[in-house]
Design an enzyme around this catalytic site. Structure first.
Site, PDB file in Angstrom:
ATOM      1  N   ASN A  22       0.871  -1.176   0.000  1.00 18.33           N
ATOM      2  CA  ASN A  22       0.000   0.000   0.000  1.00 18.33           C
ATOM      3  C   ASN A  22       0.906   1.224   0.000  1.00 18.33           C
ATOM      4  O   ASN A  22       1.431   1.616   1.035  1.00 18.33           O
ATOM      5  CB  ASN A  22      -0.906  -0.014   1.248  1.00 18.33           C
ATOM      6  CG  ASN A  22      -1.760   1.232   1.342  1.00 18.33           C
ATOM      7  OD1 ASN A  22      -1.871   1.986   0.381  1.00 18.33           O
ATOM      8  ND2 ASN A  22      -2.370   1.457   2.500  1.00 18.33           N
ATOM      9  N   TRP A  23       1.058   1.806  -1.184  1.00 18.97           N
ATOM     10  CA  TRP A  23       1.978   2.947  -1.308  1.00 18.97           C
ATOM     11  C   TRP A  23       1.399   4.243  -0.751  1.00 18.97           C
ATOM     12  O   TRP A  23       2.083   5.262  -0.701  1.00 18.97           O
ATOM     13  CB  TRP A  23       2.364   3.146  -2.783  1.00 18.97           C
ATOM     14  CG  TRP A  23       3.426   2.200  -3.249  1.00 18.97           C
ATOM     15  CD1 TRP A  23       4.058   1.243  -2.517  1.00 18.97           C
ATOM     16  CD2 TRP A  23       3.998   2.134  -4.565  1.00 18.97           C
ATOM     17  NE1 TRP A  23       4.975   0.577  -3.284  1.00 18.97           N
ATOM     18  CE2 TRP A  23       4.956   1.110  -4.558  1.00 18.97           C
ATOM     19  CE3 TRP A  23       3.778   2.833  -5.753  1.00 18.97           C
ATOM     20  CZ2 TRP A  23       5.709   0.765  -5.678  1.00 18.97           C
ATOM     21  CZ3 TRP A  23       4.519   2.492  -6.884  1.00 18.97           C
ATOM     22  CH2 TRP A  23       5.477   1.468  -6.841  1.00 18.97           C
ATOM     23  N   LYS A  24       0.112   4.214  -0.399  1.00 20.96           N
ATOM     24  CA  LYS A  24      -0.570   5.415   0.110  1.00 20.96           C
ATOM     25  C   LYS A  24      -0.325   6.592  -0.860  1.00 20.96           C
ATOM     26  O   LYS A  24      -0.222   6.365  -2.064  1.00 20.96           O
ATOM     27  CB  LYS A  24      -0.105   5.732   1.536  1.00 20.96           C
ATOM     28  CG  LYS A  24      -0.175   4.508   2.440  1.00 20.96           C
ATOM     29  CD  LYS A  24      -0.055   4.828   3.890  1.00 20.96           C
ATOM     30  CE  LYS A  24      -0.003   3.534   4.688  1.00 20.96           C
ATOM     31  NZ  LYS A  24      -0.242   3.720   6.105  1.00 20.96           N
ATOM     32  N   HIS A  33      -9.845   1.335   4.147  1.00 18.49           N
ATOM     33  CA  HIS A  33      -8.635   1.537   4.954  1.00 18.49           C
ATOM     34  C   HIS A  33      -8.948   2.554   6.050  1.00 18.49           C
ATOM     35  O   HIS A  33      -9.658   3.544   5.808  1.00 18.49           O
ATOM     36  CB  HIS A  33      -7.492   2.030   4.067  1.00 18.49           C
ATOM     37  CG  HIS A  33      -6.166   1.998   4.769  1.00 18.49           C
ATOM     38  ND1 HIS A  33      -5.806   2.947   5.703  1.00 18.49           N
ATOM     39  CD2 HIS A  33      -5.140   1.121   4.711  1.00 18.49           C
ATOM     40  CE1 HIS A  33      -4.606   2.659   6.175  1.00 18.49           C
ATOM     41  NE2 HIS A  33      -4.177   1.551   5.584  1.00 18.49           N
ATOM     42  N   GLU A  76      -7.341   4.903   7.307  1.00 14.68           N
ATOM     43  CA  GLU A  76      -6.977   6.296   7.016  1.00 14.68           C
ATOM     44  C   GLU A  76      -8.081   6.981   6.214  1.00 14.68           C
ATOM     45  O   GLU A  76      -8.295   8.187   6.347  1.00 14.68           O
ATOM     46  CB  GLU A  76      -5.634   6.345   6.264  1.00 14.68           C
ATOM     47  CG  GLU A  76      -4.477   6.076   7.206  1.00 14.68           C
ATOM     48  CD  GLU A  76      -3.194   5.627   6.527  1.00 14.68           C
ATOM     49  OE1 GLU A  76      -3.084   5.713   5.287  1.00 14.68           O
ATOM     50  OE2 GLU A  76      -2.295   5.171   7.254  1.00 14.68           O
ATOM     51  N   GLU A  78      -6.200  -5.071  10.280  1.00 20.20           N
ATOM     52  CA  GLU A  78      -5.260  -3.981  10.501  1.00 20.20           C
ATOM     53  C   GLU A  78      -5.625  -3.254  11.786  1.00 20.20           C
ATOM     54  O   GLU A  78      -6.449  -2.308  11.748  1.00 20.20           O
ATOM     55  CB  GLU A  78      -5.354  -2.982   9.350  1.00 20.20           C
ATOM     56  CG  GLU A  78      -5.029  -3.580   8.005  1.00 20.20           C
ATOM     57  CD  GLU A  78      -4.243  -2.596   7.170  1.00 20.20           C
ATOM     58  OE1 GLU A  78      -3.144  -2.968   6.749  1.00 20.20           O
ATOM     59  OE2 GLU A  78      -4.688  -1.458   6.992  1.00 20.20           O
ATOM     60  N   GLY A 126       1.421   2.245  10.959  1.00 16.26           N
ATOM     61  CA  GLY A 126       2.382   3.350  10.913  1.00 16.26           C
ATOM     62  C   GLY A 126       2.982   3.727  12.257  1.00 16.26           C
ATOM     63  O   GLY A 126       3.604   4.778  12.385  1.00 16.26           O
ATOM     64  N   SER A 159       2.557  -2.111  10.684  1.00 23.64           N
ATOM     65  CA  SER A 159       3.965  -2.095  11.109  1.00 23.64           C
ATOM     66  C   SER A 159       4.703  -3.411  10.874  1.00 23.64           C
ATOM     67  O   SER A 159       5.573  -3.787  11.661  1.00 23.64           O
ATOM     68  CB  SER A 159       4.068  -1.667  12.577  1.00 23.64           C
ATOM     69  OG  SER A 159       3.667  -0.324  12.723  1.00 23.64           O
TER      70      SER A 159
HETATM   71  C1  PEP Z   1      -1.285   0.268   6.073  1.00 26.31           C
HETATM   72  O1  PEP Z   1      -1.430   1.487   6.018  1.00 26.31           O
HETATM   73  O2  PEP Z   1      -2.107  -0.481   5.522  1.00 26.31           O
HETATM   74  C2  PEP Z   1      -0.153  -0.270   6.812  1.00 26.31           C
HETATM   75  C3  PEP Z   1      -0.167  -1.533   7.126  1.00 26.31           C
HETATM   76  O3  PEP Z   1       0.852   0.632   7.090  1.00 26.31           O
HETATM   77  P1  PEP Z   1       2.236   0.317   7.841  1.00 26.31           P
HETATM   78  O4  PEP Z   1       2.771  -0.967   7.281  1.00 26.31           O
HETATM   79  O5  PEP Z   1       3.075   1.480   7.526  1.00 26.31           O
HETATM   80  O6  PEP Z   1       1.896   0.184   9.297  1.00 26.31           O
END
Ligand code: PEP
Length: 258
Positions: A13-15, A99, A101, A171, A177, A216
């Protein structure tokens, strides 16, 4: 039930990161170093403007691509939205839905998420549904109830059958993050809970459902997390932006599948 599907899945997931130049460098590295994977499907989910670039660079490789959101409507006067048919035009085969976010920053409701989920499927795109609890909810011990409610919005409107061939990504919001991943025990219990919930409604759908862990993940914790039963792979944010680090995670997943 502890069904684990054979093929593993790792989703980058490059966001809202990247540029044509940066993407090309990353993808070139992925293509070169991930062609050895036999048991793991890798998917790159990039911002919409880069779908054409993903299609052009990845189309003859073993890496699939997708988007990070999709419109709930088919077509029409919805300024700024991108439809499932449009994603399909650029060869996207996966889309991240719900997601946290987006759910928090753009007030995405569970009802919208449910509509997007089936809208993607209608166009032959595999939805990756994100579910997970906040830290307050975990500390209150209600994480099962929270995740259950997130799944119920889809189940109550479309039935559990829609999970056949789909992807759910657990998640925990407190892990995204933050550098603080769920422990293998925490992930094990939630993944089993999700598999059992779907299985009690439709065993076949549960058998054909992949359940990813996200939050993470790094090359170190990947080794412990991906051998856990019912973890079929990972959704990777920050660590998918560094080729060597992402490839190390993919290899950990690949090794867990053997
Ligand atoms: C995500 O945003 O889906 C995610 C898992 O981010 P990170 O790996 O940076 O925690």
């Amino acid at each position: 039930m502890t069904k684990q599907t054979q093929q593993k899945l790792v989703v980058a997931n490059w966001k809202m990161h990247g540029s044509l130049k940066q993407n090309e460098a990353l993808l070139t590295d992925f293509i070169e170093n991930l062609s050895i994977l036999n048991h793991t499907q890798v998917v790159v989910c990039a911002p919409y403007p880069y779908l054409a670039q993903l299609q052009s660079l990845l189309q003859h490789t073993n890496i699939a691509w997708g988007a990070q959101n999709v419109a709930k409507n088919e077509v029409g006067a919805f300024t700024g939205e991108v439809s499932a048919a449009m994603l399909k035009d650029f060869g996207a085969s996966y889309v991240i839905i719900g997601h946290s976010e987006r759910a928090t920053a753009y007030c995405e409701s569970d009802e919208n998420i449910a509509t997007k989920f089936v809208q993607a499927q209608k166009h032959g795109i595999t939805p990756i549904l994100c579910v997970g609890e906040t830290l307050i909810e975990r500390e209150a011990g209600v994480m099962g109830m929270v995740v259950s409610k997130q799944l119920d919005t889809i189940i109550n409107t479309h039935g559990a059958t829609v999970f056949a061939g789909a992807v759910i990504s657990y998640e925990p919001i407190w892990a995204i993050g933050t550098g603080l991943a769920a422990t293998p025990e925490q992930a094990k219990s939630m993944h089993l809970f999700i598999r059992n919930k779907i299985s009690n409604l439709n065993a076949d759908a549960a058998n054909h459902l992949k359940i990813l862990y996200g939050g993470s993940v790094n090359p170190q914790n990947a080794v412990q997390l991906f051998v856990v039963p019912n973890i079929d792979g990972g959704l990777i944010g920050k660590c998918s932006l560094n080729a060597q680090v992402f490839e190390a995670i993919c290899l950990a997943v690949e090794n867990s599948a053997q």
